[in-house]
Design an enzyme around this catalytic site. Structure first.
Site, PDB file in Angstrom:
ATOM      1  N   TRP A 164       0.785  -0.992   0.006  1.00  0.00           N
ATOM      2  CA  TRP A 164      -0.204   0.093   0.166  1.00  0.00           C
ATOM      3  C   TRP A 164       0.957   0.911  -0.136  1.00  0.00           C
ATOM      4  O   TRP A 164       0.140   2.398  -0.265  1.00  0.00           O
ATOM      5  CB  TRP A 164      -0.791  -0.143   1.119  1.00  0.00           C
ATOM      6  CG  TRP A 164      -0.095  -0.896   2.028  1.00  0.00           C
ATOM      7  CD1 TRP A 164       0.473  -1.463   2.902  1.00  0.00           C
ATOM      8  CD2 TRP A 164       0.822   0.248   3.519  1.00  0.00           C
ATOM      9  NE1 TRP A 164       0.393  -1.761   4.220  1.00  0.00           N
ATOM     10  CE2 TRP A 164       1.172  -0.115   4.275  1.00  0.00           C
ATOM     11  CE3 TRP A 164       1.269   1.575   3.735  1.00  0.00           C
ATOM     12  CZ2 TRP A 164       1.994   0.040   5.248  1.00  0.00           C
ATOM     13  CZ3 TRP A 164       2.328   2.576   4.161  1.00  0.00           C
ATOM     14  CH2 TRP A 164       2.125   1.804   5.256  1.00  0.00           C
ATOM     15  N   ASN A 165       1.878   0.779   0.051  1.00  0.00           N
ATOM     16  CA  ASN A 165       2.812   2.457   0.801  1.00  0.00           C
ATOM     17  C   ASN A 165       2.826   3.294  -1.053  1.00  0.00           C
ATOM     18  O   ASN A 165       3.100   4.274  -0.465  1.00  0.00           O
ATOM     19  CB  ASN A 165       3.957   2.006   1.714  1.00  0.00           C
ATOM     20  CG  ASN A 165       5.263   1.363   1.007  1.00  0.00           C
ATOM     21  OD1 ASN A 165       4.243   0.593  -0.255  1.00  0.00           O
ATOM     22  ND2 ASN A 165       6.146   1.336   1.081  1.00  0.00           N
ATOM     23  N   LYS A 188      -1.560  -8.486  -7.858  1.00  0.00           N
ATOM     24  CA  LYS A 188      -2.540  -8.328  -6.696  1.00  0.00           C
ATOM     25  C   LYS A 188      -2.451  -7.484  -5.529  1.00  0.00           C
ATOM     26  O   LYS A 188      -1.598  -7.166  -4.922  1.00  0.00           O
ATOM     27  CB  LYS A 188      -2.962  -9.802  -5.693  1.00  0.00           C
ATOM     28  CG  LYS A 188      -3.505  -9.742  -4.735  1.00  0.00           C
ATOM     29  CD  LYS A 188      -3.888 -10.099  -3.311  1.00  0.00           C
ATOM     30  CE  LYS A 188      -2.819  -9.484  -2.214  1.00  0.00           C
ATOM     31  NZ  LYS A 188      -3.907  -8.062  -1.419  1.00  0.00           N
ATOM     32  N   PRO A 189      -3.080  -6.224  -6.045  1.00  0.00           N
ATOM     33  CA  PRO A 189      -2.418  -4.810  -5.205  1.00  0.00           C
ATOM     34  C   PRO A 189      -3.304  -4.789  -3.763  1.00  0.00           C
ATOM     35  O   PRO A 189      -3.932  -5.452  -3.379  1.00  0.00           O
ATOM     36  CB  PRO A 189      -3.503  -3.795  -5.473  1.00  0.00           C
ATOM     37  CG  PRO A 189      -4.053  -4.061  -6.047  1.00  0.00           C
ATOM     38  CD  PRO A 189      -4.436  -5.830  -6.871  1.00  0.00           C
ATOM     39  N   GLU A 261      11.372  -7.950  -1.762  1.00  0.00           N
ATOM     40  CA  GLU A 261      11.693  -6.102  -1.674  1.00  0.00           C
ATOM     41  C   GLU A 261      10.674  -6.235  -0.102  1.00  0.00           C
ATOM     42  O   GLU A 261       9.635  -6.005  -0.774  1.00  0.00           O
ATOM     43  CB  GLU A 261      11.533  -5.450  -2.215  1.00  0.00           C
ATOM     44  CG  GLU A 261      12.557  -4.288  -1.451  1.00  0.00           C
ATOM     45  CD  GLU A 261      12.445  -2.674  -2.241  1.00  0.00           C
ATOM     46  OE1 GLU A 261      12.560  -2.680  -3.324  1.00  0.00           O
ATOM     47  OE2 GLU A 261      11.729  -2.182  -1.697  1.00  0.00           O
ATOM     48  N   CYS A 295       9.926   1.842   1.745  1.00  0.00           N
ATOM     49  CA  CYS A 295      11.588   1.010   2.838  1.00  0.00           C
ATOM     50  C   CYS A 295      12.233   1.094   2.735  1.00  0.00           C
ATOM     51  O   CYS A 295      13.833   1.066   3.139  1.00  0.00           O
ATOM     52  CB  CYS A 295      10.852  -0.799   1.982  1.00  0.00           C
ATOM     53  SG  CYS A 295      11.216  -0.261   0.389  1.00  0.00           S
ATOM     54  N   GLU A 393      11.214  -2.294  12.163  1.00  0.00           N
ATOM     55  CA  GLU A 393      11.226  -1.193  11.441  1.00  0.00           C
ATOM     56  C   GLU A 393       9.848  -0.977  12.357  1.00  0.00           C
ATOM     57  O   GLU A 393       9.255  -1.489  12.391  1.00  0.00           O
ATOM     58  CB  GLU A 393      10.935  -2.339  10.405  1.00  0.00           C
ATOM     59  CG  GLU A 393      10.519  -1.003   8.974  1.00  0.00           C
ATOM     60  CD  GLU A 393       9.990  -1.938   7.188  1.00  0.00           C
ATOM     61  OE1 GLU A 393       9.808  -2.853   7.407  1.00  0.00           O
ATOM     62  OE2 GLU A 393      10.778  -1.113   6.450  1.00  0.00           O
TER      63      GLU A 393
END
Ligand code: NDP
Length: 526
Positions: A164-165, A188-189, A261, A295, A393
């Protein structure tokens, strides 16, 4: 959840646009729908079908049916489609930026940053992809008598699972080289940000991509994700490390390749010869772009103790000038977080760091007066090396600043993590900076820039080591992962065996002698 909001009044979009986009998702029966909220007001902006595993399998079947003809299309024609697509994305930027902003709550310049990545990726692979995909001649064992030719076939159907980012970039930056290589793609978002992927699917069709070659499936990751991995020939995943592990496990069981990633806890190293003002500006951009939900963003800053006070003053001063807010025009500096849940997770990380003794130099508060999911850009100091804020994170507008005695300690601290995605080194001496960069265990290290110089170098591979993932996007590596190499080796002297009249002992001596000559010749030619 509030009902469909009047937030559309501030955009070039209408609720009907989202209905049109959602209708692109093909299901084989009536499905429940997933409401999509804008984090700007937490009101619903539309809904998409919750695809079942069977719907995903059907989408992949359709893609598989369309792929051979696309693969047989000359590469120049595939390039033309993708370059036209890049142009269309640029031409439709106003609507697309509105869509990204609605879905994510990010500020317009952050949305623009991801949008511009698409034309540039199309242009890079349009120029360089055909060379990577062309047959290559390799050495045979006996010059002239034998040859080897390597050709590159598309793997088939590539699955892209995106987060989503950066829903626009991260749904397409991998799909572009996959398509150029002759594959079909099923994307697939994230269920929170499905519309921009659907909007770009529309533009791909307008650019001339044949029907079925690119499709979007929507729904919950835990349902649609595994179904996609079970049906495709390669999977690209961008998201959290824990989900990444399950994706890799499933891909491994299916014996398909994948690139992942994942997260990062990116270090920024400010050396004693750095320009403090430049480094502070870079820290602001790096840590607070996209409200820190990036990220590649630095979350740990190690500063030489001789520059620490000056750096902290400059960084805190510049951070306090940032404006929080939302506008569908260029204006505010820092936008919303993606959701109330994510806000809670960021708030919890900061509060527990402060309870454990960290000092707050800026921010540290949610801002419900600005919007339901806003959090102030936050700078922490006095954090312990093994604290959660240093090891895990945060994925929000939060960064810790730590003094170090010298470059060696900075490198040691920077590498004291399971992650290895992106780092940066700040120095007045670029040769020294490159030496330090080589010692930092990350897939990318940027000099005097927090991340953009690395990401925008589309010709150079990007990806992580350790818990930050597997494989690389961008550069030749970014397209070569989507093909299977095939070697066609030819002998002009018949089969590689000794004539029937030659005794085995003599043949063995001749073969050994030939091998020794060949090795010497190879070394001599080197
Ligand atoms: P996830 O890794 O859960 O989500 C990323 C994508 O994976 C989404 O499309 C999601 O779908 C999908 N997904 C979820 N479960 C599965 C599954 N079992 N199999 C296949 N796909 C699946 O990330 P989150 O959104 O939960 O974020 C968690 C953390 O991950 C963040 O706080 C951040 O630390 C990190 N992150 C890193 C990103 C990066 O760019 N490297 C991007 C996003 C997050 P759906 O959401 O629709 O269920």
């Amino acid at each position: 959840m509030a009902q469909t909001s009047d937030i559309y009044g501030n955009t070039r979009l209408a609720p009907g646009d989202m209905e049109r986009l959602a209708a692109r998702v093909v299901t084989s029966g009536d499905r429940s729908s997933i409401g999509v909220e804008t984090p700007i007001t937490e009101s619903e902006i539309g809904s998409v079908p919750a695809c079942t595993a069977a719907d995903v399998a059907t989408a992949v079947d359709r893609a598989r049916g369309a792929q051979p003809e696309w693969a047989a299309t000359p590469v120049e024609s595939r390039v033309a489609v993708l370059e036209r697509f890049g142009d269309l994305v640029f031409d439709h930027r106003d609507d697309l930026l509105d869509t990204v902003q609605l879905e994510t709550g990010k500020v317009r310049q952050d949305a623009l940053e991801e949008l511009l990545d698409i034309p540039s990726t199309c242009s890079y692979y349009g120029s360089n992809g055909p060379t990577e995909l062309a047959d290559s001649e390799r050495s045979g064992l006996i010059p002239l008598a034998t040859t080897a030719t390597v050709s590159y076939d598309p793997v088939g159907v590539v699955g892209v699972i995106s987060p989503w980012n950066y829903p626009l970039t991260l749904s397409f930056t991998d799909a572009i080289p996959a398509l150029l290589a002759g594959n079909a793609v099923v994307c697939k978002p994230d269920e929170r940000t499905p519309f921009v992927a659907l909007a770009l699917a529309e533009l791909l069709e307008e650019a001339g991509l044949p029907e079925g070659v690119f499709q979007v499936v929507t729904g919950e990751g835990a349902v649609a994700g595994p179904a996609l991995i079970d049906a495709v020939d390669y999977v690209v995943f961008t998201g959290g490390t824990e989900t990444g592990r399950t994706v890799a496990e499933r891909a491994g069981r299916n014996l398909i390749d994948c690139s992942l990633e994942l997260g990062g806890k990116n270090p920024m190293v400010v050396l004693d010869d750095a320009d403090v003002g430049t480094a502070a500006r870079g820290a602001v951009t790096g840590a607070f772009t996209n409200a820190g939900q990036l990220c590649l963003a630095p979350e740990r800053i190690y500063v030489d103790e001789d520059r620490y006070d000056d750096f902290l003053d400059a960084f805190v001063g510049a951070t306090r000038e940032l404006s929080l807010g939302h506008s569908f025009s260029y204006g505010p500096d820092v936008g919303s977080l993606i959701s109330a849940d994510h806000l809670e997770s960021v708030r919890e990380s900061v509060d527990s760091a402060v309870e454990a003794g960290a000092s707050l130099f800026s921010g540290g508060r949610a801002r419900p007066d600005v919007g339901p999911c806003f959090y102030e850009p936050t700078i922490l100091t006095d954090v312990a090396p093994d604290s959660r804020i240093i090891c895990e994170e945060t994925f929000g507008p939060v960064v810790s600043v730590v003094p170090v005695s010298d470059a060696d300690e900075a490198v040691e601290r920077a590498n004291d993590t399971a992650y290895g995605l992106n780092g940066s080194v700040w120095t007045g001496d670029l040769d020294r900076g490159r030496d330090i960069a080589r010692r930092i265990d990350c897939g990318t290290v940027c000099l005097n820039d927090p991340y953009a110089v690395g990401w925008a170098a589309v010709d150079a591979p990007m990806g992580g080591i350790g818990d930050s993932g597997l494989g690389r996007r961008h550069g030749p590596e970014g397209i070569n992962r989507f093909v299977e190499s095939k070697t066609i080796a030819t002998s002009r002297i018949g089969p590689f065996d000794s004539p029937p009249w030659l005794p085995h002992g003599v043949a063995a001596r001749l073969l050994s002698g030939f091998g020794a000559v060949q090795r010497r010749l190879t070394r001599w030619l080197r």
